[in-house]
Write a protein that holds these residues in place. Sequence first.
Motif, short mmCIF file in Angstrom:
data_model
loop_
_atom_site.label_atom_id
_atom_site.label_comp_id
_atom_site.label_asym_id
_atom_site.label_seq_id
_atom_site.Cartn_x
_atom_site.Cartn_y
_atom_site.Cartn_z
N UNK A 1 25.68 36.96 74.22
CA UNK A 1 24.38 37.49 74.59
C UNK A 1 23.78 36.82 75.82
N UNK A 2 24.18 35.56 76.08
CA UNK A 2 23.65 34.83 77.23
C UNK A 2 24.41 35.12 78.52
N UNK A 3 25.48 35.88 78.46
CA UNK A 3 26.25 36.19 79.65
C UNK A 3 25.44 37.13 80.55
N UNK A 4 25.27 36.79 81.81
CA UNK A 4 24.50 37.64 82.72
C UNK A 4 25.07 39.04 82.84
N UNK A 5 24.22 39.98 83.16
CA UNK A 5 24.64 41.37 83.31
C UNK A 5 25.56 41.53 84.52
N UNK B 1 28.12 34.33 86.03
CA UNK B 1 28.58 35.32 85.06
C UNK B 1 30.02 35.03 84.63
N UNK B 2 30.87 34.71 85.59
CA UNK B 2 32.27 34.42 85.25
C UNK B 2 32.38 33.15 84.42
N UNK B 3 31.56 32.15 84.76
CA UNK B 3 31.57 30.91 83.98
C UNK B 3 31.10 31.16 82.55
N UNK C 1 33.92 42.05 78.69
CA UNK C 1 32.53 42.12 78.22
C UNK C 1 31.56 41.83 79.36
N UNK C 2 31.89 40.85 80.20
CA UNK C 2 30.99 40.47 81.29
C UNK C 2 30.82 41.59 82.30
N UNK C 3 31.78 42.49 82.35
CA UNK C 3 31.72 43.59 83.32
C UNK C 3 31.07 44.84 82.75
N UNK C 4 30.64 44.81 81.48
CA UNK C 4 30.05 45.99 80.85
C UNK C 4 28.53 45.90 80.84
N UNK C 5 27.89 47.03 81.06
CA UNK C 5 26.43 47.08 80.96
C UNK C 5 26.00 47.04 79.50
N UNK C 6 26.67 47.82 78.66
CA UNK C 6 26.36 47.86 77.24
C UNK C 6 27.35 46.99 76.47
N UNK C 7 26.82 46.09 75.66
CA UNK C 7 27.68 45.16 74.91
C UNK C 7 27.49 45.31 73.41
N UNK C 8 27.08 46.50 73.02
CA UNK C 8 26.87 46.77 71.60
C UNK C 8 28.20 46.67 70.84
#
Length: 227
Positions: free
Chosen positions: A146-150, A159-161, A51-58
Amino acid sequence: MAGFTLWDVFAVVFFLAAWIFYRFVNERGFWGHQSLSVLMNRHRRGWMESMAARDSRIADAGIMASLQNGAAFFASTSLILLGGAAATMRAADDVLKIAGDFSFGPAMTRGMWEAKVMGLALVFGYAFFKFAWAYRLFIYAAILLGATPAPDSPDATARDFAARRAGAMTIDAGLHFAKGLRSFYFAFAYLGWFAGPFVFVATTIAILVIVMRRQFFSAARRALTDD
């Protein structure tokens, strides 16, 4: 309480011991093998890393919403079952009159019936609290998602944390959801007590075998591992 025999006490202790044993092996492993639930925790972590590596998280938000809905459904079901147990306790005289017409099962006094129904209500009450807490934790996990950085964020460490934190919250939510389901499984075993302590022991063994097989010897588990 008057009316209960030593066999009843033994059956209740055996039931509780089986429940605790299953919880222990489900979380710690059995004969050196991890349970299906524990193996799935790895994929929950992997999900958050992806998820952290995706631009879209829908899609990730949709999956989280479905998990929340599942927890909410079972929490509502637990409340309905609690209401059913309360109604059964109020109708103890009518139920005992009907039960007295059957040729099988031990004779029960009103006090014995109420004690057994109260125990069943406690099982459903425990399930409700587990499902309700799982629902809350899935909401927290959605917030952390939702709070995970792009992925293009300059701070990769943050982002990894954030992904690990969201994964840990999802795992904890799944743990409490599994405990709620476990309560439902063992509620079926508990119903055997209404037919007598020996039936109670038999239904407890049957449920324990079923859930152990699903966690350690099922096709679902084999899909996650080669052992």
